[in-house]
Scaffold this motif. Structure first.
Motif, PDB file in Angstrom:
ATOM      1  N   LEU A  28      56.948  38.904  40.633  1.00 22.98           N
ATOM      2  CA  LEU A  28      55.793  39.616  41.179  1.00 22.98           C
ATOM      3  C   LEU A  28      55.546  40.935  40.440  1.00 22.98           C
ATOM      4  N   LEU A  29      56.626  41.651  40.129  1.00 24.55           N
ATOM      5  CA  LEU A  29      56.501  42.925  39.420  1.00 24.55           C
ATOM      6  C   LEU A  29      55.924  42.723  38.024  1.00 24.55           C
ATOM      7  N   LEU A  30      56.478  41.765  37.286  1.00 23.59           N
ATOM      8  CA  LEU A  30      56.028  41.532  35.913  1.00 23.59           C
ATOM      9  C   LEU A  30      54.590  41.016  35.863  1.00 23.59           C
ATOM     10  N   LEU A  31      54.238  40.123  36.791  1.00 24.70           N
ATOM     11  CA  LEU A  31      52.875  39.593  36.800  1.00 24.70           C
ATOM     12  C   LEU A  31      51.872  40.665  37.206  1.00 24.70           C
ATOM     13  N   THR A  32      52.281  41.594  38.055  1.00 29.95           N
ATOM     14  CA  THR A  32      51.407  42.707  38.419  1.00 29.95           C
ATOM     15  C   THR A  32      51.161  43.610  37.216  1.00 29.95           C
ATOM     16  N   ILE A  33      52.186  43.788  36.371  1.00 30.09           N
ATOM     17  CA  ILE A  33      52.077  44.659  35.198  1.00 30.09           C
ATOM     18  C   ILE A  33      51.291  43.983  34.075  1.00 30.09           C
ATOM     19  N   PHE A  34      51.633  42.731  33.756  1.00 31.63           N
ATOM     20  CA  PHE A  34      51.093  42.068  32.565  1.00 31.63           C
ATOM     21  C   PHE A  34      49.903  41.152  32.856  1.00 31.63           C
ATOM     22  N   GLY A  35      49.539  40.974  34.117  1.00 33.56           N
ATOM     23  CA  GLY A  35      48.405  40.110  34.422  1.00 33.56           C
ATOM     24  C   GLY A  35      48.855  38.719  34.851  1.00 33.56           C
ATOM     25  N   THR A  36      47.869  37.916  35.267  1.00 32.70           N
ATOM     26  CA  THR A  36      48.187  36.616  35.853  1.00 32.70           C
ATOM     27  C   THR A  36      47.575  35.457  35.069  1.00 32.70           C
ATOM     28  N   SER A  37      47.473  35.594  33.764  1.00 35.24           N
ATOM     29  CA  SER A  37      46.988  34.470  32.959  1.00 35.24           C
ATOM     30  C   SER A  37      48.042  33.364  32.938  1.00 35.24           C
ATOM     31  N   ILE A  38      47.623  32.171  32.544  1.00 34.09           N
ATOM     32  CA  ILE A  38      48.546  31.030  32.503  1.00 34.09           C
ATOM     33  C   ILE A  38      49.677  31.295  31.519  1.00 34.09           C
ATOM     34  N   LEU A  39      49.344  31.852  30.347  1.00 36.38           N
ATOM     35  CA  LEU A  39      50.376  32.133  29.345  1.00 36.38           C
ATOM     36  C   LEU A  39      51.383  33.150  29.875  1.00 36.38           C
ATOM     37  N   THR A  40      50.899  34.194  30.524  1.00 34.28           N
ATOM     38  CA  THR A  40      51.806  35.200  31.094  1.00 34.28           C
ATOM     39  C   THR A  40      52.688  34.597  32.176  1.00 34.28           C
ATOM     40  N   LEU A  41      52.098  33.761  33.023  1.00 31.29           N
ATOM     41  CA  LEU A  41      52.857  33.105  34.095  1.00 31.29           C
ATOM     42  C   LEU A  41      53.982  32.256  33.521  1.00 31.29           C
ATOM     43  N   ILE A  42      53.676  31.479  32.485  1.00 31.71           N
ATOM     44  CA  ILE A  42      54.689  30.629  31.867  1.00 31.71           C
ATOM     45  C   ILE A  42      55.802  31.463  31.253  1.00 31.71           C
ATOM     46  N   LEU A  43      55.429  32.509  30.515  1.00 30.86           N
ATOM     47  CA  LEU A  43      56.430  33.335  29.836  1.00 30.86           C
ATOM     48  C   LEU A  43      57.322  34.076  30.828  1.00 30.86           C
ATOM     49  N   VAL A  44      56.726  34.634  31.873  1.00 29.85           N
ATOM     50  CA  VAL A  44      57.506  35.413  32.849  1.00 29.85           C
ATOM     51  C   VAL A  44      58.518  34.530  33.565  1.00 29.85           C
ATOM     52  N   ILE A  45      58.058  33.403  34.097  1.00 28.17           N
ATOM     53  CA  ILE A  45      58.968  32.536  34.847  1.00 28.17           C
ATOM     54  C   ILE A  45      59.996  31.900  33.916  1.00 28.17           C
ATOM     55  N   ALA A  46      59.595  31.564  32.686  1.00 27.12           N
ATOM     56  CA  ALA A  46      60.537  30.967  31.729  1.00 27.12           C
ATOM     57  C   ALA A  46      61.650  31.946  31.378  1.00 27.12           C
ATOM     58  N   VAL A  47      61.309  33.198  31.150  1.00 25.03           N
ATOM     59  CA  VAL A  47      62.331  34.199  30.815  1.00 25.03           C
ATOM     60  C   VAL A  47      63.277  34.417  31.995  1.00 25.03           C
ATOM     61  N   ILE A  48      62.719  34.509  33.207  1.00 25.07           N
ATOM     62  CA  ILE A  48      63.563  34.722  34.386  1.00 25.07           C
ATOM     63  C   ILE A  48      64.495  33.537  34.611  1.00 25.07           C
ATOM     64  N   ASP A  49      63.980  32.327  34.489  1.00 20.77           N
ATOM     65  CA  ASP A  49      64.805  31.144  34.736  1.00 20.77           C
ATOM     66  C   ASP A  49      65.747  30.827  33.586  1.00 20.77           C
ATOM     67  N   SER A  50      65.434  31.311  32.395  1.00 20.68           N
ATOM     68  CA  SER A  50      66.324  31.063  31.256  1.00 20.68           C
ATOM     69  C   SER A  50      67.693  31.717  31.453  1.00 20.68           C
ATOM     70  N   THR A  51      67.761  32.753  32.303  1.00 22.94           N
ATOM     71  CA  THR A  51      69.057  33.389  32.558  1.00 22.94           C
ATOM     72  C   THR A  51      70.006  32.423  33.261  1.00 22.94           C
ATOM     73  N   ARG A  52      69.482  31.613  34.187  1.00 24.29           N
ATOM     74  CA  ARG A  52      70.312  30.618  34.880  1.00 24.29           C
ATOM     75  C   ARG A  52      70.760  29.532  33.916  1.00 24.29           C
ATOM     76  N   VAL A  53      69.843  29.120  33.032  1.00 21.90           N
ATOM     77  CA  VAL A  53      70.187  28.096  32.038  1.00 21.90           C
ATOM     78  C   VAL A  53      71.224  28.643  31.054  1.00 21.90           C
ATOM     79  N   TYR A  54      71.080  29.911  30.688  1.00 24.58           N
ATOM     80  CA  TYR A  54      72.039  30.549  29.779  1.00 24.58           C
ATOM     81  C   TYR A  54      73.451  30.481  30.345  1.00 24.58           C
ATOM     82  N   ARG A  55      73.607  30.819  31.602  1.00 19.31           N
ATOM     83  CA  ARG A  55      74.943  30.807  32.213  1.00 19.31           C
ATOM     84  C   ARG A  55      75.561  29.416  32.175  1.00 19.31           C
ATOM     85  N   LEU A  56      74.759  28.395  32.484  1.00 25.99           N
ATOM     86  CA  LEU A  56      75.281  27.030  32.466  1.00 25.99           C
ATOM     87  C   LEU A  56      75.615  26.587  31.044  1.00 25.99           C
TER      88      LEU A  56
END
Length: 307
Positions: free
Chosen positions: A159-187
């Motif tokens: 929510l914080l990042l999308l409020t800062i960078f906007g809510t375009s489809i590309l931004t949505l994909i990048l924000v959620i991908a970066v956040i979820d990549s941390t879980r994938v990194y650990r595994l």
């Protein structure tokens, strides 16, 4: 009598799902190659039903313009029209056909969730295996960065990042991908750490294989089973996250059809006993359950356990 009727129809629905799974498995076994036949015969009915539902969602997403009776954004009637022969699921708060938007929502919501999950796995897997293989300061630096990012609640961070960078489809994909990549990194890092100590990895290093070849040819094939299973689970989390953000108004933006925003836009109807707003929520739940059925089967196969 009302409770008994509900239980009866619930049991009928379960029986219908299992029957559909059995029919799908039987048909798939009949038309697939010998190697695939053996795997499908071991699939439980729940996994067969899950594969059937996933296939149907994919077909609906691909052929949405041909299946939908009206265009995605077209206003075709007055607002909140009831179900009738022209608008099978009525119309929404702006007079758009609900069935059409439900169909187009499969393309938008599921397609974006799949692309986001794919990007998250690409980022997390590459850096996780790289950290485990190289070790030292690179491993420590990446791991501490991931720890910091994971310490922030995912939804609040998004929510914080999308409020800062906007809510375009590309931004949505990048924000959620970066956040979820941390879980994938650990595994990926955890699995790779158990692999890099094996003798064949040492043999590959002695042969002079480079870092990239070591990761792609030696580590990745042996880490694929848990990563594939995690892909299914992570897809569910991403799918639900996008729907939640759309419900809160920071996901896919109008006039794109999205199941999360469709629930929010038509929630008023629930007060009048109309279940139409629950249909997008049901579509979200059905796909989530179906993916989990298939993931459970894949995890069982990867574990090597027998019935």
């Amino acid at each position: 009598m009302g409770v008994l009727t509900t239980i009866f129809w619930f049991l009928v629905a379960i029986a219908g799902c299992l029957a559909a799974g059995w029919l799908f498995r039987t048909g798939a076994i009949a038309i697939t190659p010998a190697g695939v036949k053996r795997e499908l015969r071991t699939a439980p009915l729940t996994a067969s039903f899950g594969m059937l539902m996933i296939l149907l969602y994919i077909l609906v997403a691909i052929f949405a313009p041909l299946i939908a009776p009206f265009p995605e954004r077209a206003v075709v009637g007055t607002e909140y029209m009831p179900w009738n022969s022209v608008h099978l699921l009525g119309t929404d708060n702006l007079g758009r056909d609900m069935l059409s938007r439900l169909i187009f929502g499969a393309r938008n919501t599921v397609g974006i969730a799949f692309a986001t999950t794919l990007l998250a796995f690409l980022i997390g897997s590459v850096f996780g295996m790289l950290a485990a293989t190289v070790g030292g300061w690179l491993d420590q630096g990446l791991s501490r960065l991931v720890d910091v990012l994971m310490a922030i609640p995912a939804l609040i961070f998004a929510l914080l990042l999308l409020t800062i960078f906007g809510t375009s489809i590309l931004t949505l994909i990048l924000v959620i991908a970066v956040i979820d990549s941390t879980r994938v990194y650990r595994l990926a890092r955890s699995v790779a750490l158990n692999i890099v100590v094996m003798d064949y990895i040492e043999a590959a290093k002695l042969r002079g294989e480079g870092l990239w070849r070591l990761i792609t040819r030696e580590i990745l094939p042996n880490a694929l089973a848990p990563l594939v299973a995690e892909f299914g689970l992570r897809f569910c989390f991403v799918f639900l996250a996008i729907s939640a953000l759309s419900f809160l108004g920071l996901g896919l933006q109008p006039p794109l059809a999205d199941w999360g925003s469709m629930v929010k836009e038509n929630a008023t109807l629930i007060s009048f006993g109309d279940i139409t707003p629950l249909l997008p929520a049901g579509a979200i739940a059905l796909l989530t359950v179906s993916v989990n059925f298939v993931v459970d089967w894949q995890l069982h196969r990867a574990s090597g356990l027998k019935e």
